[in-house]
Design an enzyme around this catalytic site. Structure first.
Site, mmCIF file in Angstrom:
data_model
loop_
_atom_site.group_PDB
_atom_site.id
_atom_site.type_symbol
_atom_site.label_atom_id
_atom_site.label_comp_id
_atom_site.label_asym_id
_atom_site.label_seq_id
_atom_site.Cartn_x
_atom_site.Cartn_y
_atom_site.Cartn_z
ATOM 1 N N ASP A 1 42.100 41.242 34.932
ATOM 2 C CA ASP A 1 41.611 43.414 34.835
ATOM 3 C C ASP A 1 39.225 43.497 34.164
ATOM 4 O O ASP A 1 39.261 44.058 33.755
ATOM 5 C CB ASP A 1 42.419 44.758 33.978
ATOM 6 C CG ASP A 1 43.804 44.500 34.477
ATOM 7 O OD1 ASP A 1 43.881 44.968 36.056
ATOM 8 O OD2 ASP A 1 44.277 44.082 33.759
ATOM 9 N N LYS B 1 36.193 40.600 37.787
ATOM 10 C CA LYS B 1 35.843 40.012 38.005
ATOM 11 C C LYS B 1 35.208 40.527 40.584
ATOM 12 O O LYS B 1 34.611 39.529 40.095
ATOM 13 C CB LYS B 1 37.213 38.770 38.696
ATOM 14 C CG LYS B 1 37.665 38.716 37.251
ATOM 15 C CD LYS B 1 38.362 37.317 37.753
ATOM 16 C CE LYS B 1 40.044 37.866 38.041
ATOM 17 N NZ LYS B 1 40.041 38.977 37.437
ATOM 18 N N GLY C 1 45.057 43.671 41.972
ATOM 19 C CA GLY C 1 43.606 44.807 42.575
ATOM 20 C C GLY C 1 42.528 44.131 41.868
ATOM 21 O O GLY C 1 41.997 44.030 41.607
ATOM 22 N N HIS C 2 41.821 44.068 43.255
ATOM 23 C CA HIS C 2 40.642 44.063 42.764
ATOM 24 C C HIS C 2 39.483 45.093 43.584
ATOM 25 O O HIS C 2 39.452 45.745 44.648
ATOM 26 C CB HIS C 2 39.270 42.457 42.961
ATOM 27 C CG HIS C 2 40.209 41.395 42.322
ATOM 28 N ND1 HIS C 2 39.992 40.282 43.001
ATOM 29 C CD2 HIS C 2 40.558 40.828 41.674
ATOM 30 C CE1 HIS C 2 40.146 39.269 42.318
ATOM 31 N NE2 HIS C 2 41.275 39.764 41.602
ATOM 32 N N GLN D 1 43.858 38.041 38.279
ATOM 33 C CA GLN D 1 44.680 37.740 36.826
ATOM 34 C C GLN D 1 43.715 37.105 35.596
ATOM 35 O O GLN D 1 42.603 36.998 36.178
ATOM 36 C CB GLN D 1 45.974 37.172 36.454
ATOM 37 C CG GLN D 1 46.761 37.374 37.544
ATOM 38 C CD GLN D 1 47.277 36.982 38.262
ATOM 39 O OE1 GLN D 1 46.891 36.291 39.087
ATOM 40 N NE2 GLN D 1 47.645 38.326 39.190
#
Length: 424
Positions: A13, A16, A40-41, A225
């Site tokens: 988180d 990225k 999740g991005h 991650q």
């Protein structure tokens, strides 16, 4: 031409996706190399937010090809759902995405077992998983009980493999977890549907990527991650089930290590983590709630509130060592504008003795050593020039760079791709 890598330097988180999006304009191929739909991005472009889970965030750019690497565990139902949502936004995913034929397929029983194990664990042994079956799929990969994307292209071969796997897994579901068995006639048609929709996109991506590099194409490796959640180098057992670090990027993509040039580590100007596990710089109580609200620290995939803490020098130095990071990106520096004084963890003590490095065991017992830095109390959101930042903010960034011993190449001052400072 080189391959470059973006890796999380904390517990995930870190922002990225924004960095990958920023770098994608100069990239030909984006490769997701590990993890699954538990990640999740989030990318903000022109004020509009896009959330990605399995599809690499570089799909936004017309010029990029996106690759799901062999190190990913792919949930076919989730993947098709995500593709459909992106298609509605105008991104024709099926026209510009490739899937490794060695990529493992996540199936319904993986999710069932994951949830049963997590719910059945005692409070002190809970990992805090997303219950999406990621770890169970990786476990079956290592047990050589998995299905791979290439298996879906042979209907008869797939049928035999799936029948054998379900014979074994249904015994586990019924006898060990007291769950209902899964049915072949429900899973098999869904896999054939996925193969019908995406079969043309399933190729040997290992050969493809190295061939494209030899032709002069530019590749960016994207993981999920972060280092603190790496199965080998993170805060075990409170980790993910794969290697988000540099070694995992090479193994999960098949890119020859000789092609790898820059390893770019992403870190927030503070720290967060989701789920259970030790977190030395954690801010508890109301103060933690304040930082969480300021930073909007809620999971992109689950919506879970993230635990918040101060910047941890020891954690970042560990990430630099493990990954070979040669440049850092500092994100969410704008969130700290609220504070008169900003604590930073500059080291650890254990039983009254200063530790020289990030420990493999016993992190929950360390005492963080803090130093305080003056805040700036000015809104710096969207500033794109380092010289325009308040002097105390510049000092904070320079001090972090000095403490971790690695240059900070990019500073993010907001969620939009334009809210970015390129450091000289």
């Amino acid at each position: 031409m080189p391959a470059n890598l973006v890796v999380g330097a904390q517990w995930g988180d870190e922002g990225k996706a924004k960095v990958i999006d920023y770098l994608s304009k100069d990239t030909d191929i984006i490769v997701r190399y590990q993890g699954g739909a538990n990640a999740g991005h989030t990318v903000v472009v022109g004020g509009k937010k896009y959330v990605f889970h399995l599809v690499p965030s570089g799909i936004i750019y017309d010029n990029t090809v996106c690759v799901i690497g062999n190190g990913v565990v792919l949930d076919p139902d989730y993947f098709l759902q995500e593709c459909a949502e992106l298609d509605k936004s105008g991104f024709k995913v099926s026209e510009k995405i490739l899937i490794s034929d060695s990529c493992h397929i996540l199936l319904p029983y993986h999710r069932m077992i994951d949830e049963a194990r997590e719910l059945g664990s005692s409070p002190e042994r809970k990992i805090g998983t997303t219950k999406k079956g990621i770890g169970m799929c990786y476990a079956d990969k290592m047990l050589r009980m998995g299905l791979r994307a290439g298996d879906l292209l042979d209907k008869e071969g797939l049928k035999k493999k799936l029948e054998h796997i379900l014979d074994v897994k249904n015994q586990e579901l019924v006898k060990y977890y007291d769950l209902e068995p899964v049915r072949f006639d429900e899973i098999y048609p869904n896999l054939l549907h996925f193969a019908d929709k995406m079969g043309k996109n399933i190729i040997n991506t290992i050969y493809y990527l190295n061939s494209e590099l030899e032709k002069g194409k530019r590749i960016l490796l994207e993981g999920a991650q972060g280092t603190g959640l790496d199965i080998d180098f993170g805060t075990y057992p409170y980790v993910t089930s794969s290697n988000p670090t540099t070694g995992g990027a090479l193994a999960g993509s098949g890119v020859n290590f000789r092609h790898l040039k820059d390893v770019i580590g992403i870190t927030k100007a503070y720290a967060t983590r989701v789920g259970e596990g030790p977190f030395p710089s954690e801010i508890l109580g109301e103060a933690g709630d304040v930082l969480r609200k300021l930073g909007g620290e809620y999971g992109s995939t689950t919506g879970r509130p993230r635990r918040c803490g101060w910047f941890d020098v020891q954690m970042i130095k560990h990430s630099i060592t493990v990954n070979g990071i040669n440049s850092l990106v500092l994100t969410k520096i704008d969130v700290l504008s609220h504070y008169d004084s900003i604590p930073v963890v500059i080291g650890y003590e254990l039983k009254g003795k200063r530790l020289e490095h990030f420990p493999s065991q016993g992190l929950e017992d360390v005492k963080p050593v803090f130093a305080d830095f003056k805040g700036w109390k000015d809104d710096i959101s969207g500033i794109c020039d380092f010289a325009k930042l308040p002097p105390t903010c510049q000092s904070y960034i320079n001090k972090l760079q000095e403490l971790v011993g690695t240059k900070i190449g990019i500073v993010s001052t907001g969620p939009d791709r334009e809210h970015t400072i390129i450091m000289k």
